[in-house]
Design a protein around this motif. Structure first.
Motif, PDB file in Angstrom:
ATOM      1  N   MET A   1     -27.209 -76.525 -10.982  1.00  0.00           N
ATOM      2  CA  MET A   1     -26.606 -76.858  -9.693  1.00  0.00           C
ATOM      3  C   MET A   1     -27.664 -77.452  -8.768  1.00  0.00           C
ATOM      4  SD  MET A   1     -24.061 -73.645  -8.942  1.00  0.00           S
ATOM      5  CE  MET A   1     -25.116 -72.427  -9.738  1.00  0.00           C
ATOM      6  N   GLU A   2     -27.294 -78.548  -8.119  1.00  0.00           N
ATOM      7  CA  GLU A   2     -28.212 -79.191  -7.189  1.00  0.00           C
ATOM      8  C   GLU A   2     -28.041 -78.570  -5.798  1.00  0.00           C
ATOM      9  OE1 GLU A   2     -27.551 -80.979 -10.660  1.00  0.00           O
ATOM     10  OE2 GLU A   2     -25.973 -81.170  -9.140  1.00  0.00           O
ATOM     11  N   ARG A   3     -29.146 -78.520  -5.058  1.00  0.00           N
ATOM     12  CA  ARG A   3     -29.123 -77.784  -3.795  1.00  0.00           C
ATOM     13  C   ARG A   3     -30.036 -78.451  -2.772  1.00  0.00           C
ATOM     14  NH1 ARG A   3     -27.865 -72.163  -3.272  1.00  0.00           N
ATOM     15  NH2 ARG A   3     -28.913 -71.110  -1.537  1.00  0.00           N
ATOM     16  N   LEU A   4     -29.528 -78.607  -1.576  1.00  0.00           N
ATOM     17  CA  LEU A   4     -30.343 -79.013  -0.433  1.00  0.00           C
ATOM     18  C   LEU A   4     -30.599 -77.758   0.402  1.00  0.00           C
ATOM     19  CD1 LEU A   4     -28.743 -82.275   1.084  1.00  0.00           C
ATOM     20  CD2 LEU A   4     -31.002 -82.067   0.043  1.00  0.00           C
ATOM     21  N   GLU A   5     -31.849 -77.495   0.726  1.00  0.00           N
ATOM     22  CA  GLU A   5     -32.171 -76.312   1.516  1.00  0.00           C
ATOM     23  C   GLU A   5     -32.873 -76.695   2.803  1.00  0.00           C
ATOM     24  OE1 GLU A   5     -33.301 -72.615  -0.243  1.00  0.00           O
ATOM     25  OE2 GLU A   5     -33.170 -73.464  -2.255  1.00  0.00           O
ATOM     26  N   ARG A   6     -32.429 -76.087   3.852  1.00  0.00           N
ATOM     27  CA  ARG A   6     -33.040 -76.230   5.165  1.00  0.00           C
ATOM     28  C   ARG A   6     -33.198 -74.836   5.757  1.00  0.00           C
ATOM     29  NH1 ARG A   6     -33.439 -80.475   3.117  1.00  0.00           N
ATOM     30  NH2 ARG A   6     -33.156 -82.552   4.027  1.00  0.00           N
ATOM     31  N   ASN A   7     -34.020 -74.710   6.767  1.00  0.00           N
ATOM     32  CA  ASN A   7     -34.173 -73.432   7.439  1.00  0.00           C
ATOM     33  C   ASN A   7     -32.824 -72.986   8.008  1.00  0.00           C
ATOM     34  OD1 ASN A   7     -35.381 -71.169   8.687  1.00  0.00           O
ATOM     35  ND2 ASN A   7     -35.610 -72.312  10.601  1.00  0.00           N
ATOM     36  N   GLY A   8     -32.242 -71.934   7.437  1.00  0.00           N
ATOM     37  CA  GLY A   8     -30.981 -71.413   7.953  1.00  0.00           C
ATOM     38  C   GLY A   8     -29.742 -72.075   7.388  1.00  0.00           C
ATOM     39  N   MET A   9     -29.877 -72.992   6.428  1.00  0.00           N
ATOM     40  CA  MET A   9     -28.705 -73.642   5.833  1.00  0.00           C
ATOM     41  C   MET A   9     -29.014 -74.106   4.426  1.00  0.00           C
ATOM     42  SD  MET A   9     -26.467 -76.993   7.059  1.00  0.00           S
ATOM     43  CE  MET A   9     -27.657 -78.200   6.454  1.00  0.00           C
ATOM     44  N   SER A  10     -28.024 -73.999   3.533  1.00  0.00           N
ATOM     45  CA  SER A  10     -28.141 -74.593   2.200  1.00  0.00           C
ATOM     46  C   SER A  10     -26.830 -75.279   1.849  1.00  0.00           C
ATOM     47  CB  SER A  10     -28.486 -73.531   1.149  1.00  0.00           C
ATOM     48  OG  SER A  10     -27.410 -72.619   0.999  1.00  0.00           O
ATOM     49  N   ILE A  11     -26.924 -76.325   1.024  1.00  0.00           N
ATOM     50  CA  ILE A  11     -25.759 -77.039   0.505  1.00  0.00           C
ATOM     51  C   ILE A  11     -25.931 -77.109  -1.006  1.00  0.00           C
ATOM     52  CG2 ILE A  11     -24.406 -79.175   0.561  1.00  0.00           C
ATOM     53  CD1 ILE A  11     -25.687 -79.786   3.298  1.00  0.00           C
ATOM     54  N   THR A  12     -24.976 -76.526  -1.738  1.00  0.00           N
ATOM     55  CA  THR A  12     -25.066 -76.432  -3.193  1.00  0.00           C
ATOM     56  C   THR A  12     -23.842 -77.074  -3.827  1.00  0.00           C
ATOM     57  OG1 THR A  12     -26.198 -74.299  -2.936  1.00  0.00           O
ATOM     58  CG2 THR A  12     -25.392 -74.862  -5.145  1.00  0.00           C
ATOM     59  N   TRP A  13     -24.057 -77.979  -4.780  1.00  0.00           N
ATOM     60  CA  TRP A  13     -22.951 -78.649  -5.466  1.00  0.00           C
ATOM     61  C   TRP A  13     -22.485 -77.826  -6.657  1.00  0.00           C
ATOM     62  CZ3 TRP A  13     -26.044 -81.169  -2.238  1.00  0.00           C
ATOM     63  CH2 TRP A  13     -25.495 -82.200  -1.473  1.00  0.00           C
ATOM     64  N   LEU A  14     -21.174 -77.661  -6.773  1.00  0.00           N
ATOM     65  CA  LEU A  14     -20.558 -76.909  -7.856  1.00  0.00           C
ATOM     66  C   LEU A  14     -19.818 -77.874  -8.782  1.00  0.00           C
ATOM     67  CD1 LEU A  14     -19.003 -74.044  -5.679  1.00  0.00           C
ATOM     68  CD2 LEU A  14     -21.343 -74.208  -6.570  1.00  0.00           C
ATOM     69  N   ASN A  15     -19.570 -77.452 -10.001  1.00  0.00           N
ATOM     70  CA  ASN A  15     -18.860 -78.305 -10.957  1.00  0.00           C
ATOM     71  C   ASN A  15     -17.353 -78.128 -10.782  1.00  0.00           C
ATOM     72  OD1 ASN A  15     -17.775 -79.695 -13.092  1.00  0.00           O
ATOM     73  ND2 ASN A  15     -19.020 -78.713 -14.670  1.00  0.00           N
ATOM     74  N   GLY A  16     -16.705 -79.143 -10.205  1.00  0.00           N
ATOM     75  CA  GLY A  16     -15.259 -79.085  -9.997  1.00  0.00           C
ATOM     76  C   GLY A  16     -14.467 -79.882 -11.004  1.00  0.00           C
ATOM     77  N   GLY A  17     -15.161 -80.449 -12.010  1.00  0.00           N
ATOM     78  CA  GLY A  17     -14.486 -81.267 -13.013  1.00  0.00           C
ATOM     79  C   GLY A  17     -14.834 -82.735 -12.867  1.00  0.00           C
ATOM     80  N   VAL A  18     -14.314 -83.546 -13.772  1.00  0.00           N
ATOM     81  CA  VAL A  18     -14.615 -84.975 -13.727  1.00  0.00           C
ATOM     82  C   VAL A  18     -13.394 -85.776 -14.165  1.00  0.00           C
ATOM     83  CG1 VAL A  18     -15.576 -85.071 -16.075  1.00  0.00           C
ATOM     84  CG2 VAL A  18     -16.302 -86.747 -14.383  1.00  0.00           C
ATOM     85  N   THR A  19     -13.177 -86.890 -13.495  1.00  0.00           N
ATOM     86  CA  THR A  19     -12.124 -87.828 -13.867  1.00  0.00           C
ATOM     87  C   THR A  19     -12.760 -89.180 -14.201  1.00  0.00           C
ATOM     88  OG1 THR A  19     -11.784 -88.638 -11.596  1.00  0.00           O
ATOM     89  CG2 THR A  19     -10.480 -86.713 -12.289  1.00  0.00           C
ATOM     90  N   HIS A  20     -11.961 -90.050 -14.802  1.00  0.00           N
ATOM     91  CA  HIS A  20     -12.375 -91.439 -15.044  1.00  0.00           C
ATOM     92  C   HIS A  20     -11.224 -92.333 -14.583  1.00  0.00           C
ATOM     93  CE1 HIS A  20     -15.207 -89.275 -17.602  1.00  0.00           C
ATOM     94  NE2 HIS A  20     -15.972 -90.360 -17.575  1.00  0.00           N
ATOM     95  N   MET A  21     -11.454 -93.084 -13.522  1.00  0.00           N
ATOM     96  CA  MET A  21     -10.414 -93.910 -12.917  1.00  0.00           C
ATOM     97  C   MET A  21     -10.712 -95.397 -13.134  1.00  0.00           C
ATOM     98  SD  MET A  21      -8.231 -91.816 -11.608  1.00  0.00           S
ATOM     99  CE  MET A  21      -7.982 -90.267 -10.759  1.00  0.00           C
ATOM    100  N   ASP A  22      -9.666 -96.198 -13.035  1.00  0.00           N
ATOM    101  CA  ASP A  22      -9.801 -97.635 -13.230  1.00  0.00           C
ATOM    102  C   ASP A  22     -10.781 -98.229 -12.215  1.00  0.00           C
ATOM    103  OD1 ASP A  22      -8.634-100.182 -14.537  1.00  0.00           O
ATOM    104  OD2 ASP A  22      -8.499-100.572 -12.381  1.00  0.00           O
ATOM    105  N   GLY A  23     -11.784 -98.937 -12.734  1.00  0.00           N
ATOM    106  CA  GLY A  23     -12.804 -99.510 -11.861  1.00  0.00           C
ATOM    107  C   GLY A  23     -12.242-100.534 -10.893  1.00  0.00           C
TER     108      GLY A  23
END
Length: 283
Positions: A1-23
């Motif tokens: 999981m990728e994470r941005l950390e700051r003093n007093g805050m974090s943002i963490t990406w979770l795996n919600g699935g993946v789609t493939h749509m027409d370009g």
């Protein structure tokens, strides 16, 4: 999981699935020789679009942004049509953070299209129930109204199975709403009439999630908007406005759909000066 950390805050990406749509649909009137230089595609002309929510932890609150495509919510035909190769692993990712779905205080929905909202509901004992039992789900009033009463076009993406079970948990707003100090949802329209964006202000830094008016880094060109957009001119206007704000504030952009980037900061010349890149899943 990728994470941005700051003093007093974090943002963490979770795996919600993946789609493939027409370009072609994802880049609208932009010719393939142009968009294909900026975003890879497969032999079916589909592009990989993650559906990965991110978890904001700040001031004792746990706030999820978007909900992924869920697990076991799509039929085999839908998975085939939407190019689904992974379903959600949000619960597993939360466990790795020593959390559960019951620990989420808010789920912020920029809009309620199926690829953002299908992860809000699950089956339990044969009945549809909310995934995030204790969370308040926040979306714009315009979006919530269309979710429940879609038109002839939008009924293909606003599904009753994604709203019926959460009806009592939804809080709507007009214009904008501050969820907790420094975190706001702002109604923009464009991709849908009720589409919103997220703005985070924390200790002098700004983070913006423009959701589907700029779903990937390749859509940073202000004129590159989706064929799926209900109001493309509004998307262009709002993207340009918020890109100008981002330049002034030297803001980070956060992404839900990009196959590669989680967060990006551009300089005033349009050059990437900082980024957080998704780690490829092994095996």
């Amino acid at each position: 999981m990728e994470r941005l950390e700051r003093n007093g805050m974090s943002i963490t990406w979770l795996n919600g699935g993946v789609t493939h749509m027409d370009g072609g649909a994802m880049f609208g009137v932009v010719p393939k020789p142009l968009w294909s230089k900026t975003y890879p595609h497969n032999e079916k002309n589909q592009i990989e679009l993650r559906t990965d929510p991110f978890l904001i932890e700040k001031d004792g609150y746990r706030i999820l942004v978007e909900s992924g495509i869920g697990r076991g919510r799509l039929s085999e035909k839908q998975k085939r049509n939407f190019g689904v190769t992974e379903e959600s692993e949000i619960e597993k990712d939360l466990e790795a953070l020593y959390l559960s779905r019951k620990d989420i205080d808010f789920v912020l929905m920029t809009h309620m299209h199926f690829d953002h909202a299908t992860g809000l509901v699950m089956k339990e004992d044969g009945k549809d129930v909310p995934v995030f039992d204790n969370a308040i789900i926040v979306t714009s009033e315009v979006e919530w109204n269309e979710m429940r009463q879609p038109n002839i076009r939008s009924r293909n993406t606003y599904w009753e199975q994604n709203w019926k079970a959460i009806e009592s948990k939804v809080q709507t707003f007009q214009g904008e709403i501050e969820i907790i100090p420094g975190i706001r949802l702002i109604h923009t329209g464009g991709h849908s009439e009720g589409h919103s964006i997220l703005q985070i202000e924390h200790e002098g830094e700004t983070f913006l999630h423009l959701a589907d008016i700029m779903p990937t880094v390749a859509h940073s060109n202000v004129l590159w908007v989706l064929a799926y957009d209900d109001y493309p001119i509004t998307s262009i206007e709002q993207k340009g406005r918020w890109q100008n704000i981002a330049k002034e504030k030297e803001a980070y952009f956060l992404f839900y759909h990009d196959y590669k980037y989680r967060a990006v900061k551009w300089n005033k010349n349009g050059e990437i000066i900082d980024s957080l890149i998704r780690k490829e899943k092994k095996g």
